[in-house]
Design an enzyme around this catalytic site. Structure first.
Site, PDB file in Angstrom:
ATOM      1  N   GLU A  71      27.655  35.067  48.839  1.00  0.00           N
ATOM      2  CA  GLU A  71      28.415  36.236  48.375  1.00  0.00           C
ATOM      3  C   GLU A  71      28.284  37.337  49.418  1.00  0.00           C
ATOM      4  O   GLU A  71      27.178  37.616  49.896  1.00  0.00           O
ATOM      5  CB  GLU A  71      27.879  36.710  47.025  1.00  0.00           C
ATOM      6  CG  GLU A  71      28.471  38.001  46.511  1.00  0.00           C
ATOM      7  CD  GLU A  71      29.980  37.938  46.352  1.00  0.00           C
ATOM      8  OE1 GLU A  71      30.659  38.829  46.911  1.00  0.00           O
ATOM      9  OE2 GLU A  71      30.464  37.014  45.691  1.00  0.00           O
ATOM     10  N   ASP A 120      40.261  35.090  46.039  1.00  0.00           N
ATOM     11  CA  ASP A 120      41.389  35.999  46.248  1.00  0.00           C
ATOM     12  C   ASP A 120      42.644  35.187  46.585  1.00  0.00           C
ATOM     13  O   ASP A 120      42.630  34.396  47.533  1.00  0.00           O
ATOM     14  CB  ASP A 120      41.048  36.954  47.403  1.00  0.00           C
ATOM     15  CG  ASP A 120      42.015  38.120  47.501  1.00  0.00           C
ATOM     16  OD1 ASP A 120      43.198  37.962  47.146  1.00  0.00           O
ATOM     17  OD2 ASP A 120      41.577  39.204  47.959  1.00  0.00           O
ATOM     18  N   LYS A 124      50.649  37.638  49.545  1.00  0.00           N
ATOM     19  CA  LYS A 124      51.692  37.827  50.561  1.00  0.00           C
ATOM     20  C   LYS A 124      51.674  36.659  51.557  1.00  0.00           C
ATOM     21  O   LYS A 124      50.615  36.233  52.010  1.00  0.00           O
ATOM     22  CB  LYS A 124      51.486  39.149  51.286  1.00  0.00           C
ATOM     23  CG  LYS A 124      51.676  40.366  50.383  1.00  0.00           C
ATOM     24  CD  LYS A 124      51.519  41.664  51.147  1.00  0.00           C
ATOM     25  CE  LYS A 124      51.733  42.861  50.223  1.00  0.00           C
ATOM     26  NZ  LYS A 124      51.564  44.162  50.921  1.00  0.00           N
ATOM     27  N   ASP A 156      43.046  31.281  38.272  1.00  0.00           N
ATOM     28  CA  ASP A 156      43.996  31.680  37.239  1.00  0.00           C
ATOM     29  C   ASP A 156      45.379  31.903  37.833  1.00  0.00           C
ATOM     30  O   ASP A 156      46.304  32.276  37.112  1.00  0.00           O
ATOM     31  CB  ASP A 156      43.532  32.978  36.571  1.00  0.00           C
ATOM     32  CG  ASP A 156      43.576  34.144  37.548  1.00  0.00           C
ATOM     33  OD1 ASP A 156      42.999  34.010  38.653  1.00  0.00           O
ATOM     34  OD2 ASP A 156      44.186  35.176  37.222  1.00  0.00           O
ATOM     35  N   GLU A 194      32.462  34.478  34.927  1.00  0.00           N
ATOM     36  CA  GLU A 194      32.800  35.731  34.250  1.00  0.00           C
ATOM     37  C   GLU A 194      34.312  35.935  34.207  1.00  0.00           C
ATOM     38  O   GLU A 194      34.881  36.298  33.175  1.00  0.00           O
ATOM     39  CB  GLU A 194      32.138  36.922  34.954  1.00  0.00           C
ATOM     40  CG  GLU A 194      30.629  37.008  34.809  1.00  0.00           C
ATOM     41  CD  GLU A 194      29.887  36.332  35.948  1.00  0.00           C
ATOM     42  OE1 GLU A 194      28.675  36.561  36.088  1.00  0.00           O
ATOM     43  OE2 GLU A 194      30.510  35.551  36.702  1.00  0.00           O
ATOM     44  N   TYR A 195      34.974  35.706  35.350  1.00  0.00           N
ATOM     45  CA  TYR A 195      36.426  35.865  35.398  1.00  0.00           C
ATOM     46  C   TYR A 195      37.114  34.877  34.465  1.00  0.00           C
ATOM     47  O   TYR A 195      38.098  35.208  33.797  1.00  0.00           O
ATOM     48  CB  TYR A 195      36.937  35.656  36.824  1.00  0.00           C
ATOM     49  CG  TYR A 195      36.774  36.849  37.723  1.00  0.00           C
ATOM     50  CD1 TYR A 195      37.434  38.047  37.467  1.00  0.00           C
ATOM     51  CD2 TYR A 195      35.964  36.780  38.858  1.00  0.00           C
ATOM     52  CE1 TYR A 195      37.294  39.145  38.295  1.00  0.00           C
ATOM     53  CE2 TYR A 195      35.805  37.875  39.697  1.00  0.00           C
ATOM     54  CZ  TYR A 195      36.476  39.054  39.413  1.00  0.00           C
ATOM     55  OH  TYR A 195      36.333  40.139  40.242  1.00  0.00           O
ATOM     56  N   GLU A 196      36.617  33.665  34.425  1.00  0.00           N
ATOM     57  CA  GLU A 196      37.221  32.637  33.588  1.00  0.00           C
ATOM     58  C   GLU A 196      37.206  33.039  32.123  1.00  0.00           C
ATOM     59  O   GLU A 196      38.209  32.872  31.402  1.00  0.00           O
ATOM     60  CB  GLU A 196      36.453  31.328  33.795  1.00  0.00           C
ATOM     61  CG  GLU A 196      37.058  30.118  33.117  1.00  0.00           C
ATOM     62  CD  GLU A 196      36.351  28.845  33.516  1.00  0.00           C
ATOM     63  OE1 GLU A 196      36.621  27.812  32.887  1.00  0.00           O
ATOM     64  OE2 GLU A 196      35.518  28.882  34.451  1.00  0.00           O
TER      65      GLU A 196
END
Length: 224
Positions: A71, A120, A124, A156, A194-196
């Site tokens: 990280e 990420d 673009k 996602d 956490e995002y999931e």
């Protein structure tokens, strides 16, 4: 998104120095098994550990595996350190490091599995090369993976997922367990990030696949 810097973390994070490195451990390339000092074990690497819910859950389920979490943001890595320490996980090492340096810190064939979770999407088109599933990155992962090594990828983002499928297929990776709605029939072995949890609670489908590295002629000779 980069979090606002919290100066107190610079000192607080040192509490986890037994398993958390600020920068890459010295002479780590090809020596990660020695760094863990647990004997020869499979080596898994999570690229972008965030606050550590995933790596802590994964490590608790797989005590026979050595797992590295990488990280770049110290402000979130600190919280991953908290989770690993609280669970007393001897099979985890955390590193504040840059994914772009992978070829300098792992030897060819040293890694058995990479995890890419909610990276990420760089939406673009001109930023496509920055996506962690762009073929430029996939070629690096392929160099570092052992024969039959895998990438486990979750996102996602619909466009990133199908872009990634095209990139994997273009380079000859074998895809399995491909799904555009992981939680519809969620496998028992899935560890949520956490995002999931956040995205799933909002009704957002979770995309997931496993990619197996292509066979390479002369692999054994390269790593002899």
């Amino acid at each position: 998104m980069r979090l606002r810097r919290k100066p107190w973390i610079d000192e607080a994070i040192l509490e986890y120095a037994d398993f958390l490195s600020i920068g890459w451990p010295e002479n780590c390339r090809g020596r990660w098994q020695d760094i863990f000092a647990r004997g020869e074990r499979p080596l898994w690497v999570e690229l972008g550990t965030g606050k550590g819910q995933f790596i802590a859950g994964l490590a608790a389920r797989h005590e026979d595996v050595n797992i590295i979490g990488i990280e770049l943001q110290r402000g979130v890595l600190y919280y991953a350190g908290q989770k690993v320490a609280a669970a007393e996980l001897a099979n985890v090492r955390l590193v504040e490091g840059d994914i772009s340096e992978l070829l300098d810190v792992f030897a060819p064939g040293e890694v058995d599995r990479f995890y890419l979770n909610f990276c990420d999407p760089w939406p673009k088109a001109r930023h496509a090369k920055r996506r962690l599933t762009h073929r430029g990155f996939l070629e690096k992962y392929a160099t570092l993976l052992a024969p039959q090594g895998e990438i486990h990828f979750k996102t996602d983002n619909h466009d990133l997922f199908y872009f990634s499928i095209e990139e994997f297929q273009a380079l000859g990776w074998t895809l399995r367990d491909v799904t555009d709605d992981l939680h519809q029939n969620e496998p028992a072995e899935n560890v949520r990030t956490e995002y999931e949890q956040k995205f799933s609670a909002k009704g957002q489908p979770i995309y997931r696949l496993v990619a197996v590295v292509p066979e390479r002629k002369g692999h054994d000779e390269e790593n002899a």
